[in-house]
Structure formats: structure tokens, C-alpha cells
Design an enzyme around this catalytic site. Structure first.
Site, PDB file in Angstrom:
ATOM      1  N   HIS A  53       0.844  -1.181   0.000  1.00 19.69           N
ATOM      2  CA  HIS A  53       0.000   0.000   0.000  1.00 19.69           C
ATOM      3  C   HIS A  53       0.891   1.246   0.000  1.00 19.69           C
ATOM      4  CE1 HIS A  53       0.677  -0.723   4.358  1.00 19.69           C
ATOM      5  NE2 HIS A  53       0.796   0.592   4.392  1.00 19.69           N
ATOM      6  N   ALA A  54       0.257   2.385  -0.161  1.00 20.91           N
ATOM      7  CA  ALA A  54       0.959   3.673  -0.079  1.00 20.91           C
ATOM      8  C   ALA A  54       0.200   4.553   0.904  1.00 20.91           C
ATOM      9  CB  ALA A  54       1.015   4.346  -1.451  1.00 20.91           C
TER      10      ALA A  54
END
Length: 136
Positions: A53-54
Site C-alpha cells: 500500500h501507499a
């Protein structure tokens, strides 16, 4: 624009002692942000992955407190991979980088220091959405 080359390996001070070593992390001193949250990943089966994820605003600092793992970083154009396997070395990941922790050794512990308290709205969990947001 933030790139994978803005992610930096940082060596923390190591105080050696015959009884064992110690490394300390102070807000905005050893790492470039104030810590608002600390968590750790453990009991991950060998070879498994986490993350993927970011963050929109949150900075993270990852340390292999025990064992080893790799971090695959992606800025939407370039990918970069580093191995963390020393408890006095950490990886600063600024917001806007897709990161996956991969290839955990058995018994590894990933310590994460974060600049924000948990906020689900700060996460980008869909890679296609991440790519769309990275386009100018």
C-alpha cells in the site's frame, strides 16, 4: 514528485556493550519526522509478504528488529528493492511510495515508526488507484 530515491536507508547510533547493544530513535533527530505511532509485524511465516500500500501523508521508518526482510518500493515509474537485516539500520519511506515488505525470514520482526496515528483515509490500498494518482 517523490521517487523511490527519496526513500533512504538511515543508520541509527549503536551503543555497543558486552551485555548487548542499544540503538535509540529520537523524534526528528535520527529520523526526519516526529513519531506518532509505533507498531510491529511478527509471526509472519517465512517467505510471506505484508504491506502493499501507499500513504497520502504518513511517513514510515521500517527496521528489521529481528531477522530479515526486503522492502519493494514503487513510485509509479521506478521500482527499488532493499534488504533490511540489521537492527540499527532503518528505511525511511515518505508518503506517495507504494511499499511491500517481502521475503520475511522465519522469526523476523518488522518495527514501524509512523508520523501519523492510524487513519484509514490516508491509505491507498489499490495499486491501480495509486498509479492513477501518480499521473500528472
Amino acid at each position: 514528485m517523490i521517487t523511490v530515491f527519496d526513500c533512504s536507508l538511515i543508520s541509527m547510533p549503536k551503543i555497543s556493550d558486552p551485555r548487548g547493544n542499544i540503538s535509540a530513535v529520537n523524534n526528528s533527530t535520527e529520523i526526519p519526522f516526529d513519531i506518532k505511532r509505533v507498531f510491529y509485524l511478527y509471526d509472519i511465516p517465512g517467505g510471506e509478504s505484508r504491506g502493499a500500500h501507499a500513504h497520502k501523508e504518513c511517513h514510515q521508518f521500517l527496521v528489521a528488529a529481528s531477522g530479515a526482510f526486503e522492502v519493494l518500493m514503487d513510485d509509479g515509474r521506478t521500482k527499488r528493492q532493499v534488504q533490511l537485516n540489521r537492527p540499527y539500520m532503518g528505511l525511511h519511506i515518505p508518503p506517495g511510495i507504494w511499499a511491500s515488505e517481502i521475503n520475511f525470514s522465519s522469526g523476523a520482526i518488522c518495527l514501524v515508526l509512523a508520523s501519523q496515528e492510524y487513519n484509514e483515509k490516508d491509505y491507498i490500498r489499490d495499486y491501480n488507484e495509486f498509479i492513477r494518482l501518480k499521473k500528472p
